[in-house]
Scaffold this motif. Structure first.
Motif, PDB file in Angstrom:
ATOM      1  N   VAL A  76      29.052  42.092  39.949  1.00  0.00           N
ATOM      2  CA  VAL A  76      29.392  42.711  40.127  1.00  0.00           C
ATOM      3  C   VAL A  76      31.443  41.760  40.779  1.00  0.00           C
ATOM      4  CG1 VAL A  76      30.020  44.333  42.068  1.00  0.00           C
ATOM      5  CG2 VAL A  76      27.767  44.114  40.522  1.00  0.00           C
ATOM      6  N   ASP A  77      30.964  41.338  42.377  1.00  0.00           N
ATOM      7  CA  ASP A  77      32.443  40.544  42.573  1.00  0.00           C
ATOM      8  C   ASP A  77      33.450  40.124  41.417  1.00  0.00           C
ATOM      9  OD1 ASP A  77      30.525  41.231  45.142  1.00  0.00           O
ATOM     10  OD2 ASP A  77      30.175  38.798  45.586  1.00  0.00           O
ATOM     11  N   GLN A  78      32.442  39.466  39.714  1.00  0.00           N
ATOM     12  CA  GLN A  78      33.513  38.974  39.305  1.00  0.00           C
ATOM     13  C   GLN A  78      34.473  40.253  38.568  1.00  0.00           C
ATOM     14  OE1 GLN A  78      34.118  35.538  39.172  1.00  0.00           O
ATOM     15  NE2 GLN A  78      36.150  36.671  37.621  1.00  0.00           N
ATOM     16  N   ALA A  79      33.738  41.074  38.433  1.00  0.00           N
ATOM     17  CA  ALA A  79      34.055  42.723  37.917  1.00  0.00           C
ATOM     18  C   ALA A  79      35.815  43.011  38.375  1.00  0.00           C
ATOM     19  CB  ALA A  79      32.950  43.302  37.114  1.00  0.00           C
ATOM     20  N   ARG A  80      35.463  43.311  39.339  1.00  0.00           N
ATOM     21  CA  ARG A  80      35.853  44.197  40.658  1.00  0.00           C
ATOM     22  C   ARG A  80      37.244  42.637  40.791  1.00  0.00           C
ATOM     23  NH1 ARG A  80      32.223  44.881  45.957  1.00  0.00           N
ATOM     24  NH2 ARG A  80      31.467  47.200  44.920  1.00  0.00           N
ATOM     25  N   LEU A  81      36.796  41.613  40.802  1.00  0.00           N
ATOM     26  CA  LEU A  81      38.104  40.539  40.936  1.00  0.00           C
ATOM     27  C   LEU A  81      39.068  41.077  39.826  1.00  0.00           C
ATOM     28  CD1 LEU A  81      39.905  38.035  42.323  1.00  0.00           C
ATOM     29  CD2 LEU A  81      38.087  36.608  41.244  1.00  0.00           C
ATOM     30  N   ASP A  82      38.122  41.142  38.659  1.00  0.00           N
ATOM     31  CA  ASP A  82      38.802  41.528  37.209  1.00  0.00           C
ATOM     32  C   ASP A  82      39.748  42.212  37.448  1.00  0.00           C
ATOM     33  OD1 ASP A  82      38.388  38.535  36.206  1.00  0.00           O
ATOM     34  OD2 ASP A  82      36.389  39.765  35.343  1.00  0.00           O
ATOM     35  N   LYS A  83      39.034  43.360  37.735  1.00  0.00           N
ATOM     36  CA  LYS A  83      39.522  44.940  37.680  1.00  0.00           C
ATOM     37  C   LYS A  83      41.055  44.468  38.913  1.00  0.00           C
ATOM     38  CE  LYS A  83      39.641  49.034  39.526  1.00  0.00           C
ATOM     39  NZ  LYS A  83      38.871  50.074  39.867  1.00  0.00           N
ATOM     40  N   LEU A  84      40.774  43.687  39.990  1.00  0.00           N
ATOM     41  CA  LEU A  84      42.206  43.763  40.774  1.00  0.00           C
ATOM     42  C   LEU A  84      43.239  42.880  39.961  1.00  0.00           C
ATOM     43  CD1 LEU A  84      40.533  43.332  44.115  1.00  0.00           C
ATOM     44  CD2 LEU A  84      42.011  45.459  43.456  1.00  0.00           C
TER      45      LEU A  84
END
Length: 96
Positions: A76-84
Motif C-alpha cells: 500500500v505504501d509503495q502504491a501511494r508513492l508510485d501514485k505521487l
C-alpha cells in the motif's frame, strides 16, 4: 519498476516439513505408549505433547499473519508513492 523477488517453496521442502513433523510426533507418541510408567504419567506427558503441538501451530499462524500484514502495508505504501510520483510534474507552473 522491478517487482520484488518473492521466496518460493519447492514441493520437496513442503513434503520434507510434513514428513519431519509426522515422524517426530509419531515417535514421541510411540515412546509414550511403551514408557514403563503408570497411565497417569503417560497421560500427563501426552497432554504436554498436545500442548506443545497446538502452541507451535498457533505460533506459526501468528508469525505468518504478521508477515502478511507487513507485506500488505508495504504494498500500500509503495502504491501511494508510485501514485505521487506519477502525478508529480516538476515542470508545471502554478498560475497564481
Amino acid at each position: 519498476m522491478s517487482k520484488p523477488i518473492r521466496p518460493t517453496q519447492t514441493t520437496a521442502f513442503y513434503v520434507q516439513a510434513i514428513l519431519s513433523f509426522a515422524v517426530s510426533v509419531s515417535s514421541v507418541v510411540i515412546a509414550l505408549i511403551y514408557l514403563p510408567a503408570s497411565g497417569w504419567i503417560r497421560a500427563f506427558l501426552a497432554l504436554g505433547l498436545l500442548y506443545v503441538v497446538t502452541s507451535t501451530v498457533n505460533l506459526c499462524k501468528v508469525v505468518r499473519d504478521r508477515q502478511e500484514l507487513s507485506e500488505v502495508t508495504n504494498r500500500v505504501d509503495q502504491a501511494r508513492l508510485d501514485k505521487l510520483l506519477a502525478e508529480h510534474d516538476p515542470f508545471r507552473v502554478d498560475a497564481a
